[in-house]
Design an enzyme around this catalytic site. Structure first.
Site, PDB file in Angstrom:
ATOM      1  N   HIS A   1      10.515 -21.217  13.990  1.00 37.23           N
ATOM      2  CA  HIS A   1      10.006 -22.451  14.005  1.00 37.23           C
ATOM      3  C   HIS A   1       9.199 -23.054  15.162  1.00 37.23           C
ATOM      4  O   HIS A   1       9.704 -23.173  15.943  1.00 37.23           O
ATOM      5  CB  HIS A   1      11.227 -23.288  13.519  1.00 37.23           C
ATOM      6  CG  HIS A   1      10.875 -24.828  13.323  1.00 37.23           C
ATOM      7  ND1 HIS A   1      11.596 -25.734  13.924  1.00 37.23           N
ATOM      8  CD2 HIS A   1      10.330 -25.395  12.226  1.00 37.23           C
ATOM      9  CE1 HIS A   1      11.124 -26.950  13.450  1.00 37.23           C
ATOM     10  NE2 HIS A   1      10.364 -26.642  12.383  1.00 37.23           N
TER      11      HIS A   1
ATOM     12  N   GLU B   1       6.161 -20.049  12.047  1.00 37.21           N
ATOM     13  CA  GLU B   1       5.562 -21.272  11.502  1.00 37.21           C
ATOM     14  C   GLU B   1       5.183 -22.295  12.566  1.00 37.21           C
ATOM     15  O   GLU B   1       5.607 -22.376  13.654  1.00 37.21           O
ATOM     16  CB  GLU B   1       6.852 -22.172  10.476  1.00 37.21           C
ATOM     17  CG  GLU B   1       6.442 -23.460  10.029  1.00 37.21           C
ATOM     18  CD  GLU B   1       6.694 -24.715  10.831  1.00 37.21           C
ATOM     19  OE1 GLU B   1       6.423 -25.818  10.384  1.00 37.21           O
ATOM     20  OE2 GLU B   1       7.165 -24.276  11.932  1.00 37.21           O
TER      21      GLU B   1
ATOM     22  N   ASP C   1       2.344 -26.321  12.826  1.00 38.01           N
ATOM     23  CA  ASP C   1       1.906 -27.368  12.211  1.00 38.01           C
ATOM     24  C   ASP C   1       0.438 -27.508  12.638  1.00 38.01           C
ATOM     25  O   ASP C   1       0.121 -27.304  13.902  1.00 38.01           O
ATOM     26  CB  ASP C   1       2.649 -28.566  12.695  1.00 38.01           C
ATOM     27  CG  ASP C   1       4.125 -28.455  12.487  1.00 38.01           C
ATOM     28  OD1 ASP C   1       4.530 -28.433  11.276  1.00 38.01           O
ATOM     29  OD2 ASP C   1       4.898 -28.265  13.230  1.00 38.01           O
TER      30      ASP C   1
ATOM     31  N   HIS D   1       2.610 -31.454  15.894  1.00 39.16           N
ATOM     32  CA  HIS D   1       3.696 -31.697  14.814  1.00 39.16           C
ATOM     33  C   HIS D   1       3.770 -33.443  14.693  1.00 39.16           C
ATOM     34  O   HIS D   1       3.269 -33.966  13.455  1.00 39.16           O
ATOM     35  CB  HIS D   1       4.897 -31.591  15.243  1.00 39.16           C
ATOM     36  CG  HIS D   1       5.881 -31.991  14.265  1.00 39.16           C
ATOM     37  ND1 HIS D   1       6.506 -33.308  14.294  1.00 39.16           N
ATOM     38  CD2 HIS D   1       6.515 -31.401  12.921  1.00 39.16           C
ATOM     39  CE1 HIS D   1       7.385 -33.484  13.136  1.00 39.16           C
ATOM     40  NE2 HIS D   1       7.375 -32.207  12.393  1.00 39.16           N
TER      41      HIS D   1
ATOM     42  N   GLU E   1       1.878 -25.020   8.319  1.00 40.20           N
ATOM     43  CA  GLU E   1       2.197 -26.128   7.618  1.00 40.20           C
ATOM     44  C   GLU E   1       1.193 -27.431   7.978  1.00 40.20           C
ATOM     45  O   GLU E   1       0.672 -27.394   9.126  1.00 40.20           O
ATOM     46  CB  GLU E   1       3.519 -26.720   8.091  1.00 40.20           C
ATOM     47  CG  GLU E   1       3.875 -28.105   7.474  1.00 40.20           C
ATOM     48  CD  GLU E   1       5.322 -28.880   8.052  1.00 40.20           C
ATOM     49  OE1 GLU E   1       5.400 -29.899   7.639  1.00 40.20           O
ATOM     50  OE2 GLU E   1       6.131 -27.957   8.307  1.00 40.20           O
TER      51      GLU E   1
END
Length: 243
Positions: free
Chosen positions: A11, A38, A40, A53, A114
């Protein structure tokens, strides 16, 4: 094309061990045996996609409380994103998406990207990020584009229909989530692994695509989720689950 999703995805890199959404975070994930990460993506004022993020700089940089959408990339480059985490990461820069993709290709890692747009920049963030990806990434089995924003996923479906999409759902997800997922041709349903119930997981599984759970750092909870039929988890501590 089948997604080759591992059971554990790092993450924001490996957010318990290195600053989130940084190159050192990706390298740390790789060093502890993670196959996918993952992170952002947002846009600067001048449309450069960066790994970030929050909507503002206050939590993870030395830049005070400024909106990312108000800062050019030149201004972003003057900030650092490591000292908030620990002294050992002082000076860690905010990477561009291009730099992160280069590193993933070098390390042969998969990605859940993301789309995390600043308010009202959903479409343009998706367009810019996917346009950049199209010049670098050709392994469709190891790329998932996800977002909470329906318009971002619709843009991804229009601009890059061959890349698979993950529908991110919050705890208070809409009752018609299944219709939304079908509309988006979502390849995964990404749900909060810390609050989801057994009945909800059963409902999600009926959609017929893998269920991915964020952000799970507890081994007992992870075991329970896997027993219920969840396919993969996102974790800040992915090394706890790799074996």
């Amino acid at each position: 094309m089948t997604l080759n999703i591992p059971r554990v995805i790092g993450h924001r890199g490996a957010a318990s061990y290195a600053p989130e959404n940084t190159l050192i975070g990706i390298r740390t994930a790789y060093d502890i045996g993670v196959d996918w990460v993952e992170f952002d993506v947002k846009l600067t004022k001048d449309y450069i996609p960066i790994l970030f993020h929050d909507d503002t700089t206050s939590r993870t940089t030395n830049g005070g409380d400024q909106k990312i959408s108000d800062l050019t990339y030149a201004e972003i480059k003057d900030l650092e994103a490591g000292s908030w985490f620990s002294e050992g990461f002082i000076g860690e820069p905010i990477p561009t998406l291009e730099e992160a993709i280069d590193l993933l290709i070098e390390l042969d890692m998969g990605l859940n990207l993301e789309i995390k747009p600043c308010p009202s920049r959903e479409v343009e963030t998706t367009e810019v990020a996917l346009d950049l990806l199209s010049h670098y990434w050709d392994d469709h089995g190891r790329l998932l584009i996800s977002s909470f924003q329906i318009s971002a996923l619709e843009t991804a479906m229009d601009r890059a229909p061959d890349w698979q999409r993950g529908l991110l759902l919050k705890e208070d997800y809409p009752e018609n989530w299944g219709e939304i997922a079908k509309h988006l041709k979502a390849s995964t349903i990404n749900i909060n692994g810390n609050t989801v119930t057994e009945a909800e997981i059963y409902s999600f599984i009926q959609y017929g695509q893998p269920i991915l759970a964020y952000t799970v750092n507890d081994e007992e909870r992870a075991d329970w989720l896997f027993r219920q039929g969840v396919s993969a988890i996102f974790s800040d501590t992915p090394d706890l689950f790799i074996d």
